[in-house]
Design a protein around this motif. Structure first.
Motif, PDB file in Angstrom:
ATOM      1  N   ILE A   1       7.643  46.855  35.275  1.00  0.00           N
ATOM      2  CA  ILE A   1       8.685  45.841  35.083  1.00  0.00           C
ATOM      3  C   ILE A   1      10.052  46.403  35.461  1.00  0.00           C
ATOM      4  CG2 ILE A   1       9.904  44.530  33.298  1.00  0.00           C
ATOM      5  CD1 ILE A   1       7.181  44.091  31.996  1.00  0.00           C
ATOM      6  N   LEU A   2      10.299  47.660  35.139  1.00  0.00           N
ATOM      7  CA  LEU A   2      11.578  48.269  35.496  1.00  0.00           C
ATOM      8  C   LEU A   2      11.764  48.308  37.014  1.00  0.00           C
ATOM      9  CD1 LEU A   2      14.181  49.739  35.026  1.00  0.00           C
ATOM     10  CD2 LEU A   2      12.915  51.846  34.662  1.00  0.00           C
ATOM     11  N   VAL A   3      10.737  48.743  37.745  1.00  0.00           N
ATOM     12  CA  VAL A   3      10.859  48.782  39.201  1.00  0.00           C
ATOM     13  C   VAL A   3      11.034  47.371  39.755  1.00  0.00           C
ATOM     14  CG1 VAL A   3       9.726  49.437  41.361  1.00  0.00           C
ATOM     15  CG2 VAL A   3       9.515  50.909  39.352  1.00  0.00           C
ATOM     16  N   LYS A   4      10.292  46.424  39.168  1.00  0.00           N
ATOM     17  CA  LYS A   4      10.422  45.026  39.602  1.00  0.00           C
ATOM     18  C   LYS A   4      11.846  44.529  39.364  1.00  0.00           C
ATOM     19  CE  LYS A   4       8.311  41.168  40.966  1.00  0.00           C
ATOM     20  NZ  LYS A   4       7.602  41.025  42.257  1.00  0.00           N
ATOM     21  N   TYR A   5      12.409  44.889  38.222  1.00  0.00           N
ATOM     22  CA  TYR A   5      13.794  44.518  37.917  1.00  0.00           C
ATOM     23  C   TYR A   5      14.747  45.087  38.969  1.00  0.00           C
ATOM     24  CZ  TYR A   5      18.348  44.784  35.574  1.00  0.00           C
ATOM     25  OH  TYR A   5      19.676  44.711  35.282  1.00  0.00           O
ATOM     26  N   LEU A   6      14.600  46.376  39.269  1.00  0.00           N
ATOM     27  CA  LEU A   6      15.484  47.011  40.249  1.00  0.00           C
ATOM     28  C   LEU A   6      15.268  46.428  41.642  1.00  0.00           C
ATOM     29  CD1 LEU A   6      15.191  50.721  39.069  1.00  0.00           C
ATOM     30  CD2 LEU A   6      17.144  49.187  38.728  1.00  0.00           C
ATOM     31  N   GLU A   7      14.010  46.095  41.955  1.00  0.00           N
ATOM     32  CA  GLU A   7      13.702  45.545  43.273  1.00  0.00           C
ATOM     33  C   GLU A   7      14.378  44.182  43.480  1.00  0.00           C
ATOM     34  OE1 GLU A   7       9.725  44.868  46.055  1.00  0.00           O
ATOM     35  OE2 GLU A   7       9.547  44.756  43.879  1.00  0.00           O
TER      36      GLU A   7
ATOM     37  N   THR B   1      20.589  49.089  30.219  1.00  0.00           N
ATOM     38  CA  THR B   1      21.743  48.258  29.850  1.00  0.00           C
ATOM     39  C   THR B   1      22.905  48.483  30.813  1.00  0.00           C
ATOM     40  OG1 THR B   1      21.062  48.375  27.543  1.00  0.00           O
ATOM     41  CG2 THR B   1      23.310  47.653  27.954  1.00  0.00           C
ATOM     42  N   LEU B   2      23.054  49.709  31.254  1.00  0.00           N
ATOM     43  CA  LEU B   2      24.090  49.990  32.248  1.00  0.00           C
ATOM     44  C   LEU B   2      23.806  49.240  33.545  1.00  0.00           C
ATOM     45  CD1 LEU B   2      24.688  53.816  31.772  1.00  0.00           C
ATOM     46  CD2 LEU B   2      26.386  52.016  31.473  1.00  0.00           C
ATOM     47  N   CYS B   3      22.520  49.202  33.937  1.00  0.00           N
ATOM     48  CA  CYS B   3      22.159  48.500  35.169  1.00  0.00           C
ATOM     49  C   CYS B   3      22.536  47.025  35.091  1.00  0.00           C
ATOM     50  CB  CYS B   3      20.661  48.609  35.442  1.00  0.00           C
ATOM     51  SG  CYS B   3      20.079  50.280  35.673  1.00  0.00           S
ATOM     52  N   ASP B   4      22.458  46.473  33.886  1.00  0.00           N
ATOM     53  CA  ASP B   4      22.684  45.045  33.716  1.00  0.00           C
ATOM     54  C   ASP B   4      24.113  44.643  34.047  1.00  0.00           C
ATOM     55  OD1 ASP B   4      21.584  42.544  32.968  1.00  0.00           O
ATOM     56  OD2 ASP B   4      22.633  42.647  31.054  1.00  0.00           O
TER      57      ASP B   4
ATOM     58  N   VAL C   1      26.366  50.270  43.025  1.00  0.00           N
ATOM     59  CA  VAL C   1      26.749  51.329  42.096  1.00  0.00           C
ATOM     60  C   VAL C   1      25.504  51.916  41.420  1.00  0.00           C
ATOM     61  CG1 VAL C   1      28.000  51.843  39.957  1.00  0.00           C
ATOM     62  CG2 VAL C   1      29.053  50.386  41.696  1.00  0.00           C
ATOM     63  N   ILE C   2      24.545  51.047  41.097  1.00  0.00           N
ATOM     64  CA  ILE C   2      23.315  51.529  40.459  1.00  0.00           C
ATOM     65  C   ILE C   2      22.643  52.580  41.341  1.00  0.00           C
ATOM     66  CG2 ILE C   2      20.968  50.878  39.763  1.00  0.00           C
ATOM     67  CD1 ILE C   2      22.143  48.159  38.894  1.00  0.00           C
TER      68      ILE C   2
ATOM     69  N   ARG D   1      23.308  57.876  37.434  1.00  0.00           N
ATOM     70  CA  ARG D   1      22.323  58.880  37.070  1.00  0.00           C
ATOM     71  C   ARG D   1      22.219  58.839  35.546  1.00  0.00           C
ATOM     72  NH1 ARG D   1      22.184  58.037  41.530  1.00  0.00           N
ATOM     73  NH2 ARG D   1      22.228  59.422  43.333  1.00  0.00           N
ATOM     74  N   PHE D   2      21.006  58.623  35.061  1.00  0.00           N
ATOM     75  CA  PHE D   2      20.817  58.465  33.630  1.00  0.00           C
ATOM     76  C   PHE D   2      20.976  59.802  32.916  1.00  0.00           C
ATOM     77  CE2 PHE D   2      17.878  54.971  35.150  1.00  0.00           C
ATOM     78  CZ  PHE D   2      18.787  53.961  34.882  1.00  0.00           C
ATOM     79  N   ASP D   3      21.673  59.765  31.778  1.00  0.00           N
ATOM     80  CA  ASP D   3      21.798  60.960  30.949  1.00  0.00           C
ATOM     81  C   ASP D   3      20.518  61.171  30.148  1.00  0.00           C
ATOM     82  OD1 ASP D   3      24.378  61.580  31.722  1.00  0.00           O
ATOM     83  OD2 ASP D   3      25.285  60.318  30.176  1.00  0.00           O
TER      84      ASP D   3
END
Length: 990
Positions: A205-211, A431-434, A440-441, A446-448
């Motif tokens: 789901i995460l990859v689908k979201y980013l895609e 949440t940052l991606c949102d 920018v993403i 880069r995730f901490d």
């Protein structure tokens, strides 16, 4: 300049969303986003509406100024050009922000239900149809009234509409149900480990979201996280998209996850070598089928209904919690997002930004509270920036370090499950991606590593090591587990706390509360937990009472928001339906002040059942003095059933001798009482250890063998319908032999529909522990019959039990009760000592007739129906009778002068004069509505349309203006209205 066509303005005007001058109570156009008069909650909603292409949002505003506005519907202007309605509908449905939108074109207004997905033809083509279409010119006024802005202003649209806007087909429910199906395929067909199955679905789901993450600028230029040829690489199988990469082979899928893990850091996409080895051996095609919207037989399924670009992050963060809930039936409950949002708004108002604010969820699950809290931290950052610069900005790459720093320094969570912690970290990072642009993403984000912020640990292990840490807000929904005395670790921890009062049954949620309060900053910190209502409000056994007294004396509690009415609704999730009465408790780590506690009893209205928002009005607010909170154990149940005069009335009834007191005096005459037997296991199931001399050990009871006995289901208020022969030899709790002998009075632990079920027997009779038996010697048989006659059909006793019981009206079965509740009924030697006034009888009647039903039933509830004219007249008589008891003089008294019924409300008018006549005005009297609206406007200003309950004093006239539902016009409500009016009149010098 935002130019609006005359057809568009005409459509809005006819729906009363704006007037001819362009003014409105709740309508805000997207073009006004930068207007400084618009509050910050509205700005955020306007941003979401702008994203899906809406032209305007209509808001529900509330009379309580601190309560955030709620968007009711989006408005689209199609008068100059048409747009792709299917794509619009997909986006709105996926965003879950509103459940209704309208499209205005040159000749029509079309209404669309966005709580339901787009539909599809057999061939797979998508389509969407309006559920209502109105002509801008020539439509009947009454038809427009059904969608009047006034109905959205006071929330009555959602209660009165015939259309279904429920949550069963929302994006949340659809996605979760499909995820569970796919997960079961992994678990049952492919036999994949549960943790890995959940991990793969979430990563997919995460990859689908980013895609699908895409932004389109004003010139139509697209920017995406993944470029169009991103998957067309050797390491990803020369694929066109993510699902093709999965189908090309597990090696390519694992390459993708590893690449993204290295690119973004933060271990979000990280898979251990052990996981990788297991994944290499399985068939991942179900994951590809799920993400592409195809089943094995190539059937069309739901995925194409979604716009992943618009899915709220809270939904993704709730996925694992749903999985965990499905796997574990002890203590875990998925917290619905609208409840989380409500609590965040209460604890972290957007217009009160704070710096260096630290938040802890000690049972964070997959992080739904943490995600909402972090989003509010970002909101605060934007608000502070706006106050400094006057610009309402979206964060960009130049703000990225600051936002990441806010996350690292503000958000903390603990959970016992490792995979839940992984998803919480993942959700926070997402949440940052949102809020960031796709460019920018990919280029800057880069995730901490948040492993020190969100920790995998049992909170009861974490606390002793970290008890000196302090937080501004401790928030969450801790698990509801009763440990009792069986857990050595728990008992050791409790003993170290040196508590003055014992935690009832070592209830885990209450232990979380005590430990959480030790982590809250002194004076300024707040704890807000979802807690079980029973032990904290309604259980009146000695231990819960003593614990409650200690808690309410130790900390300041400004408010308790009681969701007991929603016990069979709030956590009703498909596949794991829970029935639990809960309240949101708010505790401050300081000595209790002198202010009353607000006990807010949220009713089971459609907006709450449909998971939109909680409707709270005037009659739901109850002020509880600190002394009452500590010393009056029945004040909470009284408030739940209506408050007002119920509180002193029930206190008066408790002053009488109880049935238990009466029976205890009778012991010297040979009377005994108690519960019936407990059979437990069947005789042929018993083993040697079952007969050990310990609590609950089995023993022979020859006096019960071959005795006729009563099953609880055969005992009703109409008596005993059937008895059976007891063939058992052994019993877990056989009881005293005499309690089954005549003279014998049986009382079922149930308040019944018209009477507590009671039965008098002249013969020996067995009965189970759901029934209480009272035995008297033959010589006092007539005395025992008097007890039977006093209980049979006694509405006061039914009322008293309902008003004081921790079970009746609170548990799954609203009529069942406990032995102590039956034995607690007021039972003076002389029955006539309990003398009810006319007003007492109203309280008894309304509570039994309406209150019990409202607590138990979901549909066809009497108090939610439209009030009849006779009911309004009865209301008026009681209202005037109370006022006239103080204000009537020889020549003047209050009387009901008029009743106005309109499409929007009912208005009763009372006049202080020497006449005594009532007239009815019908709904067609439009001038009446306009006249009253003008009157109320002159008294309340622009807020008049948003008040559900309005009281206006105009010389010798009193106007009561309320919704049309019966719950606002009960005679018991007339008592409360009259009492409040008397206070108002005295304060005004009358």
């Amino acid at each position: 300049m935002d130019v609006k066509s005359k057809e568009y303005i005409s459509g809005l005007s006819q729906l009363e969303l704006m007037n001819a001058n362009g003014d409105s109570f709740g309508l805000i156009h997207i073009s006004e986003l930068e207007n400084p008069s618009i509050d910050f909650y509205q700005k955020l909603s306007l941003e979401k509406a702008k994203k899906v292409g809406a032209n305007a949002v209509y808001f529900r505003n509330f009379p309580e100024s601190q309560r955030p506005s709620k968007p009711q519907l989006y408005i689209f202007d199609f008068t100059s050009s048409e747009r792709d309605i299917v794509e619009i509908h997909k986006n709105i449905w996926s965003s879950t922000e509103v459940r209704l939108y309208i499209v205005i074109n040159k000749s029509e207004i079309k209404f669309f239900n966005s709580s339901k997905p787009v539909e599809h033809f057999k061939g797979g083509d998508l389509y969407v149809s309006p559920f209502e279409t109105l002509k801008i010119a020539g439509e009947a006024i009454k038809k427009y009234k059904e969608y009047s802005g006034k109905k959205f202003d006071n929330g009555s649209f959602w209660e009165e509409t015939k259309y279904d806007f429920g949550y069963s087909e929302t994006a949340y429910e659809k996605l979760i149900s499909q995820l569970k199906i796919t997960r079961n395929q992994f678990l049952e067909v492919i036999k994949l480990d549960r943790v890995i199955a959940s991990k793969l679905l979430v990563l997919g789901i995460l990859v689908k979201y980013l895609e699908e993450r895409i932004d389109i600028d004003e010139n139509g230029n697209e920017t995406r996280v993944f470029t169009s040829d991103f998957f067309n690489q050797e390491k990803f199988g020369w694929s066109n998209d993510f699902t093709e990469t999965i189908r090309k082979g597990n090696e390519f899928t694992l390459n993708l996850f590893e690449y993204l893990s290295n690119h973004f850091n933060g271990r979000i996409f990280y898979l251990s070598e052990e996981y990788k080895e297991q994944i290499k051996e399985i068939d991942l095609s179900p994951l590809a089928d799920f993400l592409s919207g195809m089943l094995d037989n190539n059937q069309f399924v739901f995925w194409r209904l979604y716009s992943f670009n618009y899915l709220p992050i809270e939904l993704i963060s709730s996925i694992y919690e749903m999985f965990l809930e499905a796997d574990n039936t002890t203590g875990v409950a998925y917290t619905p997002s609208y409840l989380v949002s409500f609590m965040i708004d209460e604890c972290m108002p957007i217009n009160q930004p704070k710096e260096n604010f630290k938040i802890l969820d000690p049972a964070c699950g997959s992080g739904i509270f943490l995600v909402s809290a972090y989003k509010r931290i970002i909101d605060w950052w934007r608000v502070s920036n706006y106050k400094q610069t006057g610009e309402w900005i979206l964060p960009g790459k130049e703000n990225l370090d600051e936002l990441k720093s806010l996350l690292k320094e503000s958000i903390y969570g603990i959970d016992i499950a490792n995979e839940a912690v992984d998803l919480a970290i993942f959700s926070l990072s997402l949440t940052l991606c949102d809020i960031l642009s796709p460019k920018v993403i990919w280029e800057n984000l880069r995730f901490d590593n948040l492993s020190e912020n969100v920790v995998a640990s049992d909170f009861f292990d974490w606390y002793p090591v970290n008890k000196n840490k302090k937080f501004d807000l401790v928030i969450g929904n801790p698990p509801f587990i009763e440990y009792g005395l069986r857990e050595t670790k728990i008992n050791s921890l409790v003993s170290e706390l040196n508590l003055i009062e014992q935690v009832p049954n070592n209830q885990s949620a209450l232990l979380f509360t005590i430990l959480g309060m030790n982590l809250v900053k002194k004076e300024q910190g707040l704890l807000s937990f979802i807690l079980p209502s029973g032990p904290l409000l309604y259980n009146n056994s000695p231990k819960p009472i003593n614990f409650r007294r200690w808690l309410f004396s130790e900390y300041n509690i400004p408010q308790i928001i009681d969701f007991t009415y929603l016990s069979n609704t709030l956590f009703k999730n498909k596949g794991n339906e829970k029935n639990v009465a809960v309240s949101a408790f708010f505790l401050e780590n300081k000595v209790p002040d002198k202010n009353p506690i607000y006990h807010i009893t949220v009713k089971k209205l459609k907006t709450a059942k449909e998971r939109q928002y909680f409707e709270i009005d005037h009659y739901d607010f109850h002020k509880v003095g600190k002394s009452d909170a500590i010393d009056n154990p029945f004040v909470w149940k009284s408030n739940l059933l209506g408050g007002g005069r119920l509180v002193p009335f029930i206190s008066r009834l408790t002053s009488f001798q109880s049935l238990k007191d009466f029976l205890d005096k009778k012991r010297k005459n040979g009377w005994i009482y108690g519960d019936g037997f407990i059979k437990g296991k069947n005789d042929d199931e018993l083993v040697a250890s079952d007969f050990e001399k310990k609590k609950g050990g089995y023993s022979e009871a020859s006096f019960l063998t071959n005795l006729d006995y009563v099953e609880p289901e055969d005992f009703s208020e109409n008596g005993i319908q059937n008895t059976r022969k007891n063939t058992s030899k052994y019993f877990q709790w056989p009881r005293n032999e005499n309690i089954f002998k005549p003279s014998l009075l049986l009382i079922k632990k149930n308040i019944g529909s018209t009477s507590i079920p009671v039965f008098f027997s002249d013969a020996a009779l067995g009965y189970k522990n759901e029934i209480i038996g009272i035995h008297s010697p033959e010589i006092e048989k007539e005395e025992l019959k008097k007890v039977f006659n006093r209980i049979k059909g006694n509405s006061i006793y039914r009322f008293y039990i309902l008003s004081t019981s921790a079970r009746s009206g609170v548990s799954r079965s609203t009529k069942t009760t406990l032995q102590k509740d039956i034995l607690g009924i007021p039972f003076p030697e002389n029955e006539k000592d309990i003398e009810l006034t006319k007003f007492d009888e109203i309280l008894v009647s309304d509570t039994l007739k309406y209150g019990l039903e409202f607590l138990g039933k979901d549909t066809n509830v009497k108090v939610l129906k439209i009030t009849s004219e006779q009911e309004l007249i009865s209301f008026g008589k009681i209202f005037c009778e109370v006022l006239n008891s103080l204000f009537e003089i020889e020549s003047k008294k209050y009387s009901l002068k008029n009743i106005y019924k309109t499409d929007s409300f009912i208005c009763t008018v009372f006049e202080y004069d020497n006449r005594n006549s009532t007239s009815i005005m019908l709904e067609t009297e439009i001038d009446v509505e306009n006249h009253i609206a003008e009157l109320v406007y002159n008294n309340l200003g622009t807020n008049y349309r948003i008040n559900r309950v309005v009281k206006i004093y105009d010389g010798d006239l009193i106007y009561l203006i309320k919704p049309k539902e019966l719950r606002y016009w009960l005679q018991s409500i007339a008592l409360r209205d009259a009492d409040e009016t008397i206070v108002d009149l005295y304060n005004a010098g009358y």
